[in-house]
Structure formats: C-alpha cells, structure tokens
Design a protein around this motif. Structure first.
Motif, PDB file in Angstrom:
ATOM      1  N   ALA A  32     -15.918  29.463  33.644  1.00  0.00           N
ATOM      2  CA  ALA A  32     -17.280  29.413  34.171  1.00  0.00           C
ATOM      3  C   ALA A  32     -18.243  30.432  33.564  1.00  0.00           C
ATOM      4  CB  ALA A  32     -17.250  29.556  35.692  1.00  0.00           C
ATOM      5  N   PRO A  33     -17.812  31.666  33.257  1.00  0.00           N
ATOM      6  CA  PRO A  33     -18.771  32.614  32.676  1.00  0.00           C
ATOM      7  C   PRO A  33     -19.257  32.217  31.284  1.00  0.00           C
ATOM      8  CG  PRO A  33     -16.878  33.780  33.625  1.00  0.00           C
ATOM      9  CD  PRO A  33     -16.521  32.320  33.570  1.00  0.00           C
ATOM     10  N   PHE A  35     -19.203  28.699  29.999  1.00  0.00           N
ATOM     11  CA  PHE A  35     -19.622  27.301  29.869  1.00  0.00           C
ATOM     12  C   PHE A  35     -20.414  26.881  31.106  1.00  0.00           C
ATOM     13  CE2 PHE A  35     -16.078  27.618  26.973  1.00  0.00           C
ATOM     14  CZ  PHE A  35     -16.433  26.786  25.911  1.00  0.00           C
ATOM     15  N   SER A  36     -21.499  26.144  30.882  1.00  0.00           N
ATOM     16  CA  SER A  36     -22.253  25.588  32.002  1.00  0.00           C
ATOM     17  C   SER A  36     -21.431  24.470  32.633  1.00  0.00           C
ATOM     18  CB  SER A  36     -23.596  25.049  31.512  1.00  0.00           C
ATOM     19  OG  SER A  36     -23.398  23.886  30.716  1.00  0.00           O
ATOM     20  N   PRO A  37     -21.743  24.076  33.880  1.00  0.00           N
ATOM     21  CA  PRO A  37     -20.950  23.022  34.538  1.00  0.00           C
ATOM     22  C   PRO A  37     -20.878  21.725  33.739  1.00  0.00           C
ATOM     23  CG  PRO A  37     -22.360  24.125  36.127  1.00  0.00           C
ATOM     24  CD  PRO A  37     -22.749  24.660  34.786  1.00  0.00           C
ATOM     25  N   GLY A  38     -22.001  21.298  33.172  1.00  0.00           N
ATOM     26  CA  GLY A  38     -22.013  20.044  32.419  1.00  0.00           C
ATOM     27  C   GLY A  38     -21.269  20.131  31.107  1.00  0.00           C
ATOM     28  N   SER A  39     -21.446  21.235  30.387  1.00  0.00           N
ATOM     29  CA  SER A  39     -20.769  21.363  29.095  1.00  0.00           C
ATOM     30  C   SER A  39     -19.262  21.534  29.281  1.00  0.00           C
ATOM     31  CB  SER A  39     -21.340  22.553  28.303  1.00  0.00           C
ATOM     32  OG  SER A  39     -20.998  23.789  28.899  1.00  0.00           O
ATOM     33  N   LEU A  40     -18.859  22.212  30.348  1.00  0.00           N
ATOM     34  CA  LEU A  40     -17.429  22.355  30.635  1.00  0.00           C
ATOM     35  C   LEU A  40     -16.812  20.995  30.950  1.00  0.00           C
ATOM     36  CD1 LEU A  40     -14.867  23.948  31.177  1.00  0.00           C
ATOM     37  CD2 LEU A  40     -15.751  24.517  33.453  1.00  0.00           C
ATOM     38  N   ALA A  41     -17.527  20.188  31.742  1.00  0.00           N
ATOM     39  CA  ALA A  41     -17.019  18.847  32.056  1.00  0.00           C
ATOM     40  C   ALA A  41     -16.901  17.998  30.794  1.00  0.00           C
ATOM     41  CB  ALA A  41     -17.943  18.172  33.069  1.00  0.00           C
ATOM     42  N   GLU A  91     -17.706  25.896  41.671  1.00  0.00           N
ATOM     43  CA  GLU A  91     -16.822  27.043  41.440  1.00  0.00           C
ATOM     44  C   GLU A  91     -17.541  28.211  40.766  1.00  0.00           C
ATOM     45  OE1 GLU A  91     -12.671  27.203  40.864  1.00  0.00           O
ATOM     46  OE2 GLU A  91     -12.554  25.035  40.558  1.00  0.00           O
ATOM     47  N   GLU A  92     -18.769  27.996  40.312  1.00  0.00           N
ATOM     48  CA  GLU A  92     -19.566  29.134  39.866  1.00  0.00           C
ATOM     49  C   GLU A  92     -20.068  29.945  41.051  1.00  0.00           C
ATOM     50  OE1 GLU A  92     -22.777  27.896  37.385  1.00  0.00           O
ATOM     51  OE2 GLU A  92     -21.536  27.738  35.581  1.00  0.00           O
ATOM     52  N   LEU A  93     -20.089  29.320  42.227  1.00  0.00           N
ATOM     53  CA  LEU A  93     -20.713  29.931  43.400  1.00  0.00           C
ATOM     54  C   LEU A  93     -19.728  30.310  44.486  1.00  0.00           C
ATOM     55  CD1 LEU A  93     -23.702  27.412  43.613  1.00  0.00           C
ATOM     56  CD2 LEU A  93     -23.704  29.673  42.554  1.00  0.00           C
ATOM     57  N   VAL A  94     -18.548  29.697  44.498  1.00  0.00           N
ATOM     58  CA  VAL A  94     -17.525  30.048  45.485  1.00  0.00           C
ATOM     59  C   VAL A  94     -16.205  30.289  44.773  1.00  0.00           C
ATOM     60  CG1 VAL A  94     -18.653  28.666  47.286  1.00  0.00           C
ATOM     61  CG2 VAL A  94     -16.834  27.642  45.918  1.00  0.00           C
TER      62      VAL A  94
END
Length: 304
Positions: A32-33, A35-41, A91-94
C-alpha cells in the motif's frame, strides 16, 4: 443436486485458498505505501492473468462455453475488479485484522444470496455456523483494530468489498456448470484486468518509483492469492454449495493473525486467539451434518 458430503479434494482446495487469501491481507498492507489501490489491483490482475494463461495453454483448455460467459463476466467485473480496488483502498485506512473482519461479512451475504438466487436453501447448521463464525470474526477484528477506532471510510470500503465478493461468487457458481475452474478463473481475471485498465498510467508511475521488493510483492499477489487461490476456490465451489464455501473463509482471520505474527512481528493477544477459535468452531458447525436417527424397529407381537 449437490451432495451433503464435500469431497476431500474440494476441502484441500478450499484450504489452499484460505491460506493464500489470508496472506493477501498482509501483502496488500505491505504494498500500500508504494502502489495506489487501482494500480495495485491492475498489477495483481495482470500478473495473475499471465500465469493463468500459461496454465490454460498447458492444459489445452480454450474458451468457455457461451452459457458460462454471463457469470464469468459479472464475477470478473465485481469480484476480480471492483472488489480488489475497494479492498486495496480500505486497507490503506484500516489494519489487516479489521479488513479481514469486515470482508467476512461477505460469506453471510453469500449464503443468503445463494439461498435466494441459487435456491440452495437455508440449512439450520449453515446459519448457526455463520452466526458463530461472524461473532469470532468481529472479536478478531476488534482485537487488532486499536480498540475499535478505525477509519469510517476504510470500514465502508471493506463493506463494499464484502458485497462485491459475495455477489461475484454467487454469479460464478452457475458458470461452473459449463466451464472448468481454470477457465472461469482465467477469463474472470482477464475481465477484471480490463475493467482496471483506467489505472494503467498510475501503475506505470508506481512501478517506476516502487522498490523491487514492493513490485515482487505485487507479483506474489497475482500468482498465489489470485491465480492459484481463485482457481482452487472455483474447483471447490463447483463441488459444493456457495453457502458452504463462503463459511470456510471465516478461517481467514485466524491465518491473518498467524502471518502477521510471523511476518510483521505482531503477537496476537488472548482476545484474538479467542476470536480465532470461534471462527474455526463456526466453520466446523456449518460443515457438520445432523446425526441420523436409527429407524424404529418393528414391534413383534406374540400370538397367544
């Protein structure tokens, strides 16, 4: 009609899925630190698609039958695409424990949707197991969420992930009557990757800036929690009901605790251990079968 007895191969396949999906919660947090959520997906889905296409070629399996495509398409967009973006963002937030707890609302929704849309029914032991396991998942999540203080947006995003997960599984189940587990997973993953293509530019930028360890982590997420685990899931799902398969994933928070302990050096507390025990107890209840009462013996009357 699906038999009450689940084949041992399906149980083994579901166990592989549980372990790898649990590792994904830890892997997502680590990536997460960088990659953004979309690029990681998208990176995860592209890696998984590449491996799955190789498996498909080796097995000499072509396109799925036409009747399987509606279910594959819906599961590809909802489960492989939207689910992964929502979970990554959440998961970036919790923390991983809270995410695992909230996402495990999904199997309860799955059993309800399957009972309604797929006419799988609502066996009392399945519902009882869901209740027990969900209570355990709540305890696990609270034990790892800093006393319950979590981002509201993060929890909402994990709920979105749970809904799309449940909907994707229920959509995939009918497709498995026509397509193999490998076909359903491969083309579902490809459709999810296409749905995430708007994040391609961000993925290129993130790959340029991310350390090699983070990039390898994305590849791991694509190969094992996606290519392998989604295929073993589909294999097991084709041999039992969506409700029973969903209940097995309540063991995921237990494995998350163990992996967090080993990889992140987070020692689980007694509350987490107690919640994990409840998760496993619920799975056992949901998979158990009622005892059959012996048939009454006919009464022999003596003739006077």
């Amino acid at each position: 009609m699906t038999s009450d007895r689940v084949p041992r191969t399906a149980v083994a396949a579901a166990s592989v899925t549980v372990v790898f999906w649990a590792s994904a919660f830890v892997g997502i947090r680590a990536a997460a630190p960088h990659f953004s959520p979309g690029s990681l997906a998208l990176g995860r889905l592209l890696s998984g698609s590449a491996v799955l296409l190789v498996f498909l070629a080796v097995r000499r399996q072509g396109l799925p039958p036409r009747a399987a495509w509606p279910g594959i398409a819906v599961s590809g967009v909802l489960w492989f695409g939207l689910y992964m973006v929502a979970l990554n963002w959440g998961e970036e937030l919790v923390d991983a424990g809270t995410a695992a707890m909230v996402v495990n609302v999904g199997p309860a929704l799955m059993a309800l949707l399957a009972g309604w849309l797929l006419h799988e029914g609502f066996p009392p032991r399945l519902l009882a197991g869901i209740a027990v396991s969900f209570a355990g998942a709540v305890v696990v999540g609270l034990s790892m969420s800093g006393g319950g203080r979590s981002s509201v947006l993060g929890v909402v995003l994990c709920l979105v992930a749970a809904v799309t997960y449940a909907s994707g599984v229920v959509a995939q189940k009918p497709a498995l009557k026509h397509a193999s587990a490998l076909q359903a997973t491969t083309f579902g993953c490809l459709i999810g990757a296409v749905a995430c293509l708007p994040f391609a530019g961000q993925l290129v930028r993130d790959l340029a800036d991310a350390p090699i360890s983070a990039t390898l982590n994305v590849v791991y997420l694509g190969v094992f929690p996606t290519a392998v685990a989604f295929t073993t899931w589909a294999y097991a799902l084709a041999r039992t009901t969506a409700g029973k398969m969903g209940s097995t994933t309540y063991a995921v928070p237990v494995v998350v605790i163990g992996l967090s302990w080993l990889i992140l050096d987070e020692v689980p507390g007694l509350l987490a251990v107690g919640g994990g025990a409840l998760c496993l107890a619920g799975v056992a209840v949901s998979r158990s079968r009622p005892r059959r009462r012996p048939a009454p013996q006919p009464v022999m009357r003596s003739h006077q």
